[in-house]
Write a protein that holds these residues in place. Structure first.
Motif, PDB file in Angstrom:
ATOM      1  N   TYR A   1     101.883  88.227 -12.266  1.00 48.66           N
ATOM      2  CA  TYR A   1     101.493  89.050 -11.103  1.00 48.66           C
ATOM      3  C   TYR A   1     101.276  88.212  -9.853  1.00 48.66           C
ATOM      4  O   TYR A   1     101.816  88.514  -8.796  1.00 48.66           O
ATOM      5  CB  TYR A   1     100.242  89.919 -11.352  1.00 48.66           C
ATOM      6  CG  TYR A   1      99.893  90.697 -10.105  1.00 48.66           C
ATOM      7  CD1 TYR A   1     100.696  91.761  -9.690  1.00 48.66           C
ATOM      8  CD2 TYR A   1      98.844  90.302  -9.267  1.00 48.66           C
ATOM      9  CE1 TYR A   1     100.450  92.433  -8.501  1.00 48.66           C
ATOM     10  CE2 TYR A   1      98.590  90.963  -8.077  1.00 48.66           C
ATOM     11  CZ  TYR A   1      99.402  92.025  -7.702  1.00 48.66           C
ATOM     12  OH  TYR A   1      99.158  92.667  -6.520  1.00 48.66           O
ATOM     13  N   ASP A   2     100.442  87.147  -9.961  1.00 47.50           N
ATOM     14  CA  ASP A   2     100.188  86.307  -8.788  1.00 47.50           C
ATOM     15  C   ASP A   2     100.323  84.833  -9.183  1.00 47.50           C
ATOM     16  O   ASP A   2     100.549  84.522 -10.359  1.00 47.50           O
ATOM     17  CB  ASP A   2      98.795  86.602  -8.196  1.00 47.50           C
ATOM     18  CG  ASP A   2      97.701  86.643  -9.256  1.00 47.50           C
ATOM     19  OD1 ASP A   2      97.903  86.046 -10.344  1.00 47.50           O
ATOM     20  OD2 ASP A   2      96.662  87.265  -9.017  1.00 47.50           O
ATOM     21  N   ASN A   3     100.161  83.941  -8.204  1.00 44.38           N
ATOM     22  CA  ASN A   3     100.280  82.508  -8.485  1.00 44.38           C
ATOM     23  C   ASN A   3      99.258  82.041  -9.517  1.00 44.38           C
ATOM     24  O   ASN A   3      99.485  81.083 -10.243  1.00 44.38           O
ATOM     25  CB  ASN A   3     100.069  81.698  -7.201  1.00 44.38           C
ATOM     26  CG  ASN A   3     101.306  81.712  -6.329  1.00 44.38           C
ATOM     27  OD1 ASN A   3     102.424  81.714  -6.845  1.00 44.38           O
ATOM     28  ND2 ASN A   3     101.111  81.738  -5.018  1.00 44.38           N
ATOM     29  N   ALA A   4      98.108  82.733  -9.538  1.00 44.33           N
ATOM     30  CA  ALA A   4      97.033  82.351 -10.452  1.00 44.33           C
ATOM     31  C   ALA A   4      97.289  82.855 -11.873  1.00 44.33           C
ATOM     32  O   ALA A   4      96.566  82.488 -12.798  1.00 44.33           O
ATOM     33  CB  ALA A   4      95.700  82.886  -9.940  1.00 44.33           C
ATOM     34  N   GLY A   5      98.284  83.720 -12.028  1.00 42.92           N
ATOM     35  CA  GLY A   5      98.647  84.201 -13.366  1.00 42.92           C
ATOM     36  C   GLY A   5      97.671  85.201 -13.962  1.00 42.92           C
ATOM     37  O   GLY A   5      97.570  85.320 -15.181  1.00 42.92           O
ATOM     38  N   THR A   6      96.963  85.964 -13.085  1.00 40.12           N
ATOM     39  CA  THR A   6      95.883  86.826 -13.601  1.00 40.12           C
ATOM     40  C   THR A   6      96.372  88.055 -14.372  1.00 40.12           C
ATOM     41  O   THR A   6      95.636  88.596 -15.183  1.00 40.12           O
ATOM     42  CB  THR A   6      95.010  87.364 -12.449  1.00 40.12           C
ATOM     43  OG1 THR A   6      95.856  88.110 -11.566  1.00 40.12           O
ATOM     44  CG2 THR A   6      94.325  86.232 -11.707  1.00 40.12           C
ATOM     45  N   ARG A   7      97.575  88.539 -14.043  1.00 41.21           N
ATOM     46  CA  ARG A   7      98.030  89.821 -14.611  1.00 41.21           C
ATOM     47  C   ARG A   7      96.998  90.929 -14.367  1.00 41.21           C
ATOM     48  O   ARG A   7      96.822  91.832 -15.168  1.00 41.21           O
ATOM     49  CB  ARG A   7      98.353  89.699 -16.105  1.00 41.21           C
ATOM     50  CG  ARG A   7      99.541  88.775 -16.348  1.00 41.21           C
ATOM     51  CD  ARG A   7      99.852  88.585 -17.807  1.00 41.21           C
ATOM     52  NE  ARG A   7     100.960  87.647 -17.958  1.00 41.21           N
ATOM     53  CZ  ARG A   7     102.249  87.987 -18.019  1.00 41.21           C
ATOM     54  NH1 ARG A   7     102.588  89.256 -17.974  1.00 41.21           N
ATOM     55  NH2 ARG A   7     103.183  87.066 -18.137  1.00 41.21           N
ATOM     56  N   PHE A   8      96.312  90.804 -13.219  1.00 45.56           N
ATOM     57  CA  PHE A   8      95.363  91.831 -12.763  1.00 45.56           C
ATOM     58  C   PHE A   8      96.035  92.593 -11.628  1.00 45.56           C
ATOM     59  O   PHE A   8      96.302  92.029 -10.566  1.00 45.56           O
ATOM     60  CB  PHE A   8      94.065  91.194 -12.271  1.00 45.56           C
ATOM     61  CG  PHE A   8      93.153  92.162 -11.554  1.00 45.56           C
ATOM     62  CD1 PHE A   8      92.418  93.096 -12.281  1.00 45.56           C
ATOM     63  CD2 PHE A   8      93.038  92.147 -10.171  1.00 45.56           C
ATOM     64  CE1 PHE A   8      91.579  94.001 -11.628  1.00 45.56           C
ATOM     65  CE2 PHE A   8      92.198  93.052  -9.511  1.00 45.56           C
ATOM     66  CZ  PHE A   8      91.470  93.976 -10.244  1.00 45.56           C
ATOM     67  N   SER A   9      96.338  93.886 -11.853  1.00 50.32           N
ATOM     68  CA  SER A   9      96.945  94.687 -10.806  1.00 50.32           C
ATOM     69  C   SER A   9      95.844  95.384 -10.027  1.00 50.32           C
ATOM     70  O   SER A   9      94.994  96.053 -10.621  1.00 50.32           O
ATOM     71  CB  SER A   9      97.892  95.731 -11.397  1.00 50.32           C
ATOM     72  OG  SER A   9      98.192  96.690 -10.401  1.00 50.32           O
TER      73      SER A   9
END
Ligand SMILES: O=C(O)c1cc(C(=O)O)c2c(n1)C(=O)C(=O)c1cc(C(=O)O)[nH]c1-2
Ligand SMILES: [Ca+2]
Length: 655
Positions: A12-20
């Protein structure tokens, strides 16, 4: 900042959170979710891809590294791109012909092909723009299964093969032209030759040259995780297990064997090593650290810390300072019997029986990991990380006869090209298999809730600002859980077992949930937890979706083999030969149900009667089965037959 509406990056983001951050779908209304469209990936092997959604198009990879572009508004095909991987190459993949996804950047779609090429495809037309061979040594069985990532206009990819014997590295290419920008090796090469950089000279001090570790490559493959912190200008990778697995065989004088089983920070501009933290020093159990890394800022002991979180195979959840790699904390998230914990310097406190030279060891977690590659997510709202935890029992014992790449009688796994220096299952395991979804509090290092599943090998997770966790399961469901307490809110049947993580995105003001489904991966080759066997499919859901589910295909169980004569004196020796040469792909005859590859206990009698014709340059070699010519004798094949037939007889219900 990326538009919240789409899913542009693997995690999802550069941080890899997979938090939408989308929240149209909530814990209250998720029960009204229904199918909007489904898309046939036309595949029969493991689907592990996280789809990318950019400009209204979904880009998702299927088995054999085939890329599909799908119009997210209609679910219709825009194009497909098949890199035409020779199917015979499958014998070089330890864990199925999977692909974990593509990267999309500036009008190009990037995929790593199973046979080691990095390919840039025009996002609009689906035609190839450039291709690079990423493999440094074509005499070794390198593969690619991981998703490339684009960081600062470079496309970065690692590789796989540490079960066979390779030297792991990652390479960055100019995203536009494909020109190589840098390469970083994970483990040192032959110390009689110049080291590539300072980090390799430093690492070589932690390997014993008496083990000639460079012959088997050393391992440390980078086949899954990669995240980026633009503020610190650091990228982070997780490195794999060593080649071979047995520490005493590759480094007899001891040593930690850097940088295997580690988190490593690199400068994304130059590929220069910055720091490392080794999670499993002197790995002896296939404890890869390639699981998804997630970056977050957490308040620990009253101070906000920039951390990287990780739940690798070895069963401990790590919180590491991502500015300098210093150890903050580690706590086991599953039962563990190889170490009792970590000391304040971040070194595991090993239990002595975990490395016995003579005794077989039923490591918990086993080599399939307390958590494998199945994606983890992290919600800043709940402060919890969500990931599938498991145990899959497997006993290992050091193989004293091991010699690199020599198929010699009695040498474990040599027939399939593996170099583990371990014998598998010299006695039956006694540990218990399980699979569960865990919600983990990284600050207090404790489990907050769990959901037991019927089997190990469940799918990766997604968490949303609607406070919903989505996860697919091995028993073929997609489930929505309340992120705070694990209450099950909704579920839908899937066409087969689910491995990949769902994603969420918004189109024309509506929130969608999509998941790419296809049973397989290393465990799914031999075993299954659902009776469905539908071809690979992408399912897309939204509130009020009313599309009918596509027809599901049932798994066709055949009859236990019978009616072939065998010599029961051969069974004992046949058992060992079967485990070393056949079990990793075909499972235990008749006992395992048969995953995506055939279980030989359910073969037609003619196949077993003529087993030599399948084993020696047989009809499946062009489809990826190894050729056992020169590795097994005719007599040994007779013994393997006796084991298959006697096992079928043993479990056959009495008439
Ligand atoms: O050491 C390696 O290079 C390597 C590669 C891979 C892969 O590329 O899939 C896996 C593993 N190791 C591995 O240890 C493992 O458990 C595993 C599971 C899977 C899968 O896709 O299900 N791949 C891999
Ligand atoms: Ca491995």
């Amino acid at each position: 900042a990326q538009p919240v509406a789409e899913w542009l990056v693997h995690g999802y983001d550069n941080a890899g959170t997979r938090f939408s951050p989308l929240k149209e779908i909530t814990t209250d209304n998720v029960k009204d979710m229904g199918l909007v469209w489904s898309y046939n990936l036309e595949s029969t092997r493991g689907v592990e891809a996280t789809p990318i959604v950019a400009n209204g198009v979904m880009y998702v990879s299927a088995p054999w590294s085939v890329v599909h572009a799908i119009d997210v508004r209609t679910g219709e095909r825009v194009w497909t791109y098949d890199p035409a991987v020779p199917r015979s190459y499958a014998k070089n993949a330890c864990c199925d012909v999977v692909n974990r996804g593509v990267a999309v950047h500036d009008g190009l779609v990037y995929v790593g092909s199973l046979d080691g090429r990095l390919i840039a495809i025009d996002a609009k037309t689906g035609t190839k723009t450039w291709e690079q061979d990423t493999i440094t040594d074509r005499s070794r069985p390198y593969t690619i299964t991981g998703a490339p990532r684009v960081i600062k206009n470079k496309v970065i990819i690692g590789n796989s093969g540490a079960e066979y014997g390779v030297r792991g590295y990652i390479t960055a290419y100019d995203a536009k032209t494909g020109k190589q920008a840098w390469r970083w090796f994970v483990v040192p090469g032959d110390p009689s030759k110049p080291f590539e950089d300072e980090s390799m000279a430093k690492a070589a001090k932690t390997w014993d040259p008496a083990g000639k570790y460079w012959e088997a490559g050393g391992g440390g493959t980078v086949w899954n995780s990669m995240v980026f912190d633009p503020e610190l200008n650091l990228m982070y990778i997780g490195t794999g297990n060593a080649s071979p697995w047995a520490h005493r065989r590759r480094s007899p004088g001891g040593g930690d064997n850097l940088y295997v089983a580690s988190i490593v920070a690199l400068d994304p501009d130059t590929g220069k090593y910055v720091w490392h933290y080794q999670e499993t020093p002197a790995d002896n159990w296939d404890y890869t650290s390639t699981q998804d890394l997630i970056l977050a800022d957490l308040k620990i002991d009253g101070k906000v810390r920039k951390v990287v979180m990780h739940a690798p195979k070895n069963g401990f959840f790590f919180v590491i300072d991502r500015t300098d790699g210093s150890f903050i904390s580690a706590k086991n998230f599953v039962p563990v019997n190889w170490a009792s914990g970590y000391d304040k310097n971040g070194r595991p406190i090993e239990l002595p029986e975990a490395r016995s030279p003579d005794q077989p060891f039923d490591a918990i977690p086993g080599p399939f990991g307390g958590h494998n590659w199945h994606s983890m997510s992290f919600s800043p709202q709940t402060g919890l990380a969500y990931f599938p935890a498991q145990n899959i029992p497997l006993v290992l014992a050091e193989d004293k006869k091991w010699a690199y790449n020599k198929a010699q009688p009695g040498q474990a796994m040599a027939g399939i090209g593996w170099n583990l220096a371990m014998e598998v299952n010299p006695r039956p395991p006694t540990s218990t298999p399980f699979g569960r979804l865990i919600a983990w509090d990284p600050v207090n290092q404790k489990e907050v809730w769990r959901k037991e599943h019927v089997s190990p090998w469940n799918g990766g997770t997604l968490v949303t600002a609607g406070k919903v966790v989505f996860q697919g399961t091995a028993d073929a469901r997609l489930i929505a859980f309340d992120a705070s307490n694990g209450r099950e809110l909704w579920s839908s049947p899937m066409g087969t077992g689910v491995l990949a993580a769902p994603i969420s995105y918004e189109v024309d003001g509506r929130q969608y949930i999509s998941v790419a489904v296809g049973w397989g991966g290393v465990y799914g080759q031999t075993q299954r937890a659902s009776e469905r066997n539908t071809p690979g499919t992408v399912y897309t859901f939204a509130l009020g979706g009313k599309a009918p589910m596509p027809a599901f295909t049932e798994f066709q169980r055949k009859r236990l083999v019978s009616g072939v004569k065998y010599n029961s004196d051969h069974v004992a020796e046949g058992t060992g030969l079967y485990v070393m040469n056949c079990a990793f792909c075909h499972g235990v005859p008749g006992v395992d149900k048969g995953g995506i590859l055939p279980n030989l206990g359910y073969s037609a009698p003619e196949v077993i009667a003529n087993l030599d014709r399948f084993v020696f340059n047989g009809p499946y070699v062009p489809r990826g089965m190894p050729d056992f010519t020169g590795k097994l004798s005719m007599e040994e094949v007779q013994k393997i037959k006796a084991f298959i037939l006697s096992t079928a007889d043993a479990i056959r219900p009495p008439k």
